[in-house]
Design an enzyme around this catalytic site. Structure first.
Site, mmCIF file in Angstrom:
data_model
loop_
_atom_site.group_PDB
_atom_site.id
_atom_site.type_symbol
_atom_site.label_atom_id
_atom_site.label_comp_id
_atom_site.label_asym_id
_atom_site.label_seq_id
_atom_site.Cartn_x
_atom_site.Cartn_y
_atom_site.Cartn_z
ATOM 1 N N LYS A 182 0.730 -1.320 -0.642
ATOM 2 C CA LYS A 182 0.210 -0.232 -0.012
ATOM 3 C C LYS A 182 0.832 1.772 -0.310
ATOM 4 O O LYS A 182 2.125 1.174 0.067
ATOM 5 C CB LYS A 182 -0.961 -0.173 1.506
ATOM 6 C CG LYS A 182 -1.720 -1.184 1.024
ATOM 7 C CD LYS A 182 -3.055 -0.501 -0.094
ATOM 8 C CE LYS A 182 -3.838 -1.607 -0.058
ATOM 9 N NZ LYS A 182 -3.920 -2.888 0.256
HETATM 10 C C1 LIG Z 1 -5.515 -3.972 1.145
HETATM 11 C C2 LIG Z 1 -7.585 -3.482 0.649
HETATM 12 C C3 LIG Z 1 -7.459 -3.647 2.066
HETATM 13 C C4 LIG Z 1 -7.339 -4.643 3.335
HETATM 14 O O1 LIG Z 1 -6.107 -4.640 3.357
HETATM 15 P P1 LIG Z 1 -5.283 -5.448 4.263
HETATM 16 O O2 LIG Z 1 -4.547 -4.817 5.107
HETATM 17 O O3 LIG Z 1 -4.732 -6.139 3.464
HETATM 18 O O4 LIG Z 1 -5.958 -6.273 5.343
HETATM 19 C C5 LIG Z 1 -9.605 -3.735 1.665
HETATM 20 N N1 LIG Z 1 -9.760 -3.424 1.474
HETATM 21 C C6 LIG Z 1 -8.893 -2.208 -0.032
HETATM 22 C C7 LIG Z 1 -9.935 -2.088 -0.687
HETATM 23 C C8 LIG Z 1 -8.021 -2.813 -0.070
HETATM 24 O O5 LIG Z 1 -7.244 -2.953 -1.256
#
Ligand SMILES: *Cc1c(COP(=O)(O)O)cnc(C)c1O
Length: 394
Positions: free
Chosen positions: A186
């Site tokens: 991210k």
């Molecule tokens: C990455 C993501 C999540 C989940 O996050 P994690 O930290 O991987 O559990 C939820 N919603 C969206 C839109 C995402 O891109």
């Protein structure tokens, strides 16, 4: 989008500080932690950066969604409106809460549309899970007005849009509760981690308790704490928080670099006939983690996607056919496959998820390609990329 591209001495220093001087549990242990509180420090910085009263750091973006739903009082049998173009966690979190996902149409913002939401509202609707996909935002003014009119909780999933804003307000801070992910790919990363942000006292109180077995976090004796509610363990460790803290300090620079890199490629692509771009309700607030464009037909999109790969333009995603982000390709969700029986299996009038019909979303997604914007590109690499893109369209 990925903060991992710019790891440096700052991240190592923060982690070493925990190992050498601090403690890896985020609560208590005051005598051995020598005043190191990485999770608390990151929470304070998130409050300041996002302009909210409260931020609670936890173990993942998925945990943030589940915590936000529980903390906002969304549970058994409640309907939650969700887009078919999202990450599976959006749907899983609703199902695991005992609630019922109801899919609604997206528009050219690639997020739920105001009309799509209105059309999906029933007397059982309790919340909208508004996912700000691929770095940019939904039509927040219209959607907030609909939620207010129908008394719905507005949950903003800003997991892919950390650092973005709408009319000057941070994405995630505009609805009742916002969720961030700091997983390894991210905008900024804790390795694994996430956050719930809110201005609502009750949602915050429920959130920090829910993620730590209901602990009230009062005083400095964990054994003496009371447990006003039940919860789970969605805690973040100090090591993850330390990494995130160093990354959060770089967020403004990350966003500035993404915007610069994206604008060069977007300007070049604007000259290509037939290319249109995803609608961005507030262009100034785009986190610019992706450049998303549309083509006139599905056939043309399939062809261009192949040509881009052939010309070496990496980091392009044709979501309509890949397994990551579109309901159409999620057999396990459509069939509610789980190792054990879940509350939703007992709800007889639940939607048939194998028959979800979202023609508007299909039309848009079948013509949409997203290109990941990297932080580490040099100017020459960007120019080369532009040449390669032009060749793919030639
Ligand atoms: C990455 C993501 C999540 C989940 O996050 P994690 O930290 O991987 O559990 C939820 N919603 C969206 C839109 C995402 O891109």
């Amino acid at each position: 989008m990925p903060g991992f591209e710019i790891f440096g001495p700052e991240e190592k220093q923060e982690i070493a500080d925990v190992m050498e001087n601090g403690f890896i549990f985020r609560y208590n242990f005051d005598p051995v932690r020598n005043g190191r509180w990485k999770a608390k420090e990151m929470e304070a910085m998130l409050c300041e950066k996002m302009g909210v009263k409260y931020a609670h750091l936890l173990s993942s973006g998925t945990a943030a969604l589940q915590t936000a739903l529980a903390a906002a009082g969304i549970g058994a049998g409640d309907e939650v409106i969700v887009p078919p173009f999202t990450f599976v966690a959006s749907v899983e979190a609703i199902i695991m809460a005992g609630a019922v996902p109801v899919f609604a149409e997206i528009d050219e913002t690639l997020c739920l549309s105001p009309e799509g939401i209105e059309a999906a509202i029933t007397p059982k609707t309790k919340a909208v899970n508004l996912v700000h996909m691929c770095g940019s935002m939904a039509k927040l003014d219209e959607i907030k007005a609909i939620c207010d009119k129908h008394n719905l909780v507005l949950l903003e999933d800003a997991c892919q849009a950390v650092g973005g804003s709408y009319k000057g307000q941070a994405l995630g801070s505009i609805g009742h509760v916002g969720c961030f992910s700091f997983d390894s790919v991210k905008t900024i990363t804790c390795g694994e981690g996430g956050a719930v942000i809110t201005n609502d006292d009750t949602i915050y109180q429920h959130s920090h308790k829910f993620t730590d077995h209901g602990h009230d976090h009062e005083g400095n004796d964990r054994g003496a704490e009371s447990h006003p509610i039940m919860g789970l363990n969605f805690r973040i460790s100090e090591l993850n928080a330390a990494l995130g803290l160093a990354q959060l300090r770089k967020l403004d620079d990350i966003i500035a670099t993404q915007r610069k890199n994206k604008s060069l490629i977007k300007a070049a692509m604007s000259e290509i006939e037939g290319v249109t771009f995803r609608e961005i309700p507030d262009p100034e607030g785009d986190s610019a983690g992706f450049l998303t464009f549309m083509l006139p037909t599905e056939e043309k999109t399939i062809e261009i996607n192949k040509c881009l790969a052939k010309e070496g333009v990496d980091g392009c995603f044709y979501w309509y056919v890949n397994n990551w982000h579109y309901l159409k390709n999620w057999d396990h969700i459509q069939n509610l496959r789980s190792p054990a029986r879940l509350p939703i299996h007992l709800i007889e009038d639940r939607p048939d998820y194998t028959q979800v019909n979202t023609p508007k979303s299909d039309d848009i997604m079948s013509r949409t390609i997203s290109m990941l914007i990297k932080l580490s590109w040099t100017e020459e690499e960007i120019q080369q990329r532009i040449e390669n893109i032009k060749r793919a369209f030639a």
